[in-house]
Design a protein around this motif. Sequence first.
Motif, mmCIF file in Angstrom:
data_model
loop_
_atom_site.group_PDB
_atom_site.id
_atom_site.type_symbol
_atom_site.label_atom_id
_atom_site.label_comp_id
_atom_site.label_asym_id
_atom_site.label_seq_id
_atom_site.Cartn_x
_atom_site.Cartn_y
_atom_site.Cartn_z
ATOM 1 N N VAL A 569 33.798 34.298 -7.176
ATOM 2 C CA VAL A 569 34.843 33.491 -6.531
ATOM 3 C C VAL A 569 34.209 32.479 -5.579
ATOM 4 O O VAL A 569 33.076 32.655 -5.141
ATOM 5 N N ASP A 570 34.976 31.446 -5.252
ATOM 6 C CA ASP A 570 34.464 30.463 -4.290
ATOM 7 C C ASP A 570 34.672 30.976 -2.865
ATOM 8 O O ASP A 570 35.135 32.107 -2.660
ATOM 9 N N ASN A 572 36.790 30.526 -0.793
ATOM 10 C CA ASN A 572 38.169 30.876 -0.450
ATOM 11 C C ASN A 572 38.699 32.048 -1.273
ATOM 12 O O ASN A 572 39.869 32.406 -1.159
ATOM 13 N N ASN A 574 38.931 32.093 -4.582
ATOM 14 C CA ASN A 574 39.514 31.683 -5.863
ATOM 15 C C ASN A 574 38.465 31.814 -6.957
ATOM 16 O O ASN A 574 37.322 31.402 -6.763
ATOM 17 N N TYR A 576 35.949 31.169 -9.721
ATOM 18 C CA TYR A 576 35.314 29.950 -10.233
ATOM 19 C C TYR A 576 35.832 29.646 -11.632
ATOM 20 O O TYR A 576 36.047 28.508 -11.997
ATOM 21 N N PRO A 578 38.897 30.185 -13.840
ATOM 22 C CA PRO A 578 40.276 30.690 -13.881
ATOM 23 C C PRO A 578 40.645 31.323 -15.221
ATOM 24 O O PRO A 578 41.606 32.079 -15.299
ATOM 25 N N PRO A 581 39.362 35.489 -14.677
ATOM 26 C CA PRO A 581 39.351 35.804 -13.238
ATOM 27 C C PRO A 581 39.030 37.276 -12.983
ATOM 28 O O PRO A 581 39.904 38.124 -13.005
ATOM 29 N N ALA A 584 40.190 37.926 -7.514
ATOM 30 C CA ALA A 584 40.828 36.814 -6.788
ATOM 31 C C ALA A 584 41.412 37.357 -5.489
ATOM 32 O O ALA A 584 41.857 38.509 -5.436
ATOM 33 N N TRP A 585 41.372 36.544 -4.461
ATOM 34 C CA TRP A 585 41.950 36.916 -3.166
ATOM 35 C C TRP A 585 43.393 36.405 -3.161
ATOM 36 O O TRP A 585 43.637 35.205 -3.139
ATOM 37 N N VAL A 586 44.339 37.339 -3.268
ATOM 38 C CA VAL A 586 45.752 36.964 -3.383
ATOM 39 C C VAL A 586 46.528 37.667 -2.272
ATOM 40 O O VAL A 586 46.476 38.898 -2.166
#
Lengths: 803, 210
Positions: A569-570, A572, A574, A576, A578, A581, A584-586
């Motif tokens: 993930v980047d 943030n 998200n 890299y 999609p 995935p 992911a930070w949700v």
Amino acid sequence: MTNHYNDLQNCDVFLIMGSNAAENHPIAFKWVMKAKERGAKIISVDPRFTRTSARADFYTSLRSGTDIAFIGGMIKYILENEKYFKDYVANYTNASFIVDEKFDFNDGLFSGYDPATRRYDRSSWSLKKDNNGLPERDLTLQHPRCVFQLLKKHYSRYDLEKVSDITGTPVEDLKTVYEMYSSTGVKDKAGTIMYALGQTQHTTGVQNIRTFCIMQLLLGNIGICGGGVNALRGEPNVQGSTDQAILFHIIPGYLSVPQASLKTLDDYLKRITPKSADPRSANWQQNYPKYAVSLLKSWFGENATKENDFSYSWVPKIDDGQDYSVMTTFDVMWDKKIKGLIVIGQNPACSLPNANKIRTAMTNLDWFVHMNIFDNETASFWKGPGMNPKKVKTEVFLLPAAASMEKAGSMTNSGRWVQWKYKAAQPPGDAISVGDIVYRIMSKIQDLYKKEKGTFPDPIVNLKWDYADEKGWFDPMKVAMEMNGRFLEDVTIGGRTYKKGECVPSFGLLQADGKTSSGNWIYCGGFTPDGTNLAMRRKKDDPTGLGLFPQWAWVWPVNRRIIYNRASVDLNGNPYNPKRPLLAWVDGKWVGDVPDGPWPPMADLQNGKYPFIMKPDGVSSLFGPGLVDGPFPEFYEPLEGPLSKNLLSKQLTNPAIKLFSRSCDPVAGCDPRYPFVMTTYTSTEHWCTGGGTRWASWLTEAMPQVYVEMSEELAQMKGIKNGERVKVESTRGSLTCVAMVTTRFRPFKCGDQVIHQVGMTYNYGWLFPKDCGESANLLTPTVGDANSMTPEYKAFMVNVRKV
Amino acid sequence: MVDTSLCTACRGCQVACKQWNELPGTKTKQTGTYQNPQDFSAFTWKLVRFAEGKNGNGKPYWYFFSDMCRHCMEPPCADTIQGLVKDGVIRDESTGAVVYTSKTKSIPFEKVRSSCPYDIPRQNLKTKVMAKCTMCIDRIKNDRLPACVTSCPTSAMVFGDRSQILAKAEKRVAELKKNYPKAMALNPDDVRVIFIVTDDPEKYWKHASV
């Protein structure tokens, strides 16, 4: 594997190099073909065109032992053509770190080399820290002493022509591979490395893997679906046996083996526990004291107390700097300094280098115990070729063991999946499981020590040894629970109270105060507190659709299917990519795989942590000061090679390898008597030395006898026809076998020299069937990797002639 | 359907056939090839054939052909046997499987062998009974796939209803043609075991195709 077998289906470009997966991991290849059906590309790089190459989109060959030159050229290509994944490299690797001024590299040698000891003083191979102990960094990657620039400088020497002259790979082919593979250095593409013993069995084996790591990190291929550096392990439970410390440098869970100079537990814990002043580094290894103390509690139970240093003094220690590898062990045996030997399920008389030496060394033993499901060349060494049984004093005990399907237990596959298996059949005759044999022997030893004392009885009489069921049989479930660990008294952590006797459900809960036990911290979490064995799970749900199957068996660590997954993930959180995935930070939490730690993404400057939590600095190491032979991989020729000069430096061979100098271990590099490069391997049809498979008539029918594969050009030069018998000889030994003349080997053009390479399997031995031929390890040299002592089976010199 | 473009020549099929049909491993010798046994026999009904050479660019190729009885739509061997002895061959109606019986021991073997365009039938030299792949008719009748198909790690072999397999073969050949212009299904109208190749069939095996 950083990833796992069925994740191979998520890959876009495969580089299969040092692995012959189609032949040696045929079931794993299912996932490779599945990816290919989706449009993935397969690159096969191998000295010989194999069944793997037959399914590849692109094949090229390289001379055995030149992998670092080949991949070093790729690193140069990636850097100079800016194919690297910039965000990933800057944030998740140590590319931006500043290297100590004293670090240097000159003509094949890194700073600190002492030719007398053949060892490096590694103090200059360090990364600079500021006054607060934080790493000095230049995130623009422009500082001349930053890792990125030094890496660029190091590999600037690996230009296409030079690499081609070393490897024998045509320049055009190099370009094609570099271009195809480096296409994965973007957010939505994954490239994977599949390697096996073709990379590790070299005097530069560990550094071979390091070049892969560097390349994969530059391309952002670690921690992502379909990526990774994936070691295809051999025997179905070899990952499990490594986890349980089958190797001499570790104790369970990859903790360092205690050394004699580390006299107290405190000394030991200080040595194994790295420090980091960086609040953004999780530095997970800071928890090692908890794991080490829990391990001691597991070994010595109630006898391990705070007062006696948790029995640390009872743990056997290795002498500082001494290697206890198999080659050294047999070298010492040759010198008559070892009296007894126990070999379990191995066939060293056929599997270890310079097998004539191995077989002779065994005659120096007083006693030898072998556990196996069949007789083999090791158990029967005393009646092998050239032996006079009357003159061999060794007393040999062959204990019949149960086969894998005749016993229950866990098997850990290459992808770290711990899968429970059930006993399917009763072992024949007197055969019992190796667990039972070892359990009975140790119980008897314990009884004897209790009765008769001895020089140092404490470690033996105080050992916790209670793994039998009510009928006295070895109980693998008890051992598995011991490995997981238990609360030894009521413990309250984070508001929850765990009762004495409950299984510890995660290594995050292990304690350094003696209140928990765990025989192997990485396996902690495989049981729930009530004792449910998660390795028995067989649910096929796949909520991410990525083939993670989180409720199928259990995976170490903590059921994390792909390690270092927070690098997918980047900053943030998200993904890299999609399309795949992994994580992911949700809404304030991680969704997907089990994340590498619970912390929020790195954009949270307060609480975010770097993704490579097992590294003290929290980032991955392009500059890796931990190995004995250099922080950057450098190409050296094999110990026994065809060239008298290394085209990249004055240093012909790896300067840090251990040299065996007995007259029984001759070496003949660049010697006209042995002009051809030899490599050894195995076939689909047999398993290793064939100690088990040669007894299976269907397999021996398919691959009946030892053969040597060679090019049509070499065969013509030596007047050899396909199917004729030939003699293959090295300076150490010789054997006769059948010539397989094939288009699948081709001569290498290395500069203005033509180099021929041949290859053979090590699947055979004199015992059975009688006409199958001898072991290829009569030919191989006693020399190993500088770090691991893995023997150099893959590159040495021979002659081949008609008989 | 046997899709050679997916085959890795692991020979799981060759061994699975022997295992299910209780056929012995025969004594063989290394003669300079991976292919072993060298040929079909009364004890080898499934055989992975290996063929190698050099492509135009000088690079090697290595083709694998997991050879077996094609269970022809109009099997010439069955006609031959029926013409020579009663009940020497069974043609299963629901599957099309062609299965030899022990009565084949009484008829001239060479006549049967030469009638097969794919050179499949073999004879037990002791009992004189003829033998070849049975399509694992005993398994199929019990809702199990043929042994060779179950062993295939890469799904190079699939088994199913003819119409579906024909459609699958057509689709697969169309896909393969993008990279391999010579890709084709071998004699799909005439046989029930359809091979897919990516190059001239004779480069795989001289009896690959008719």
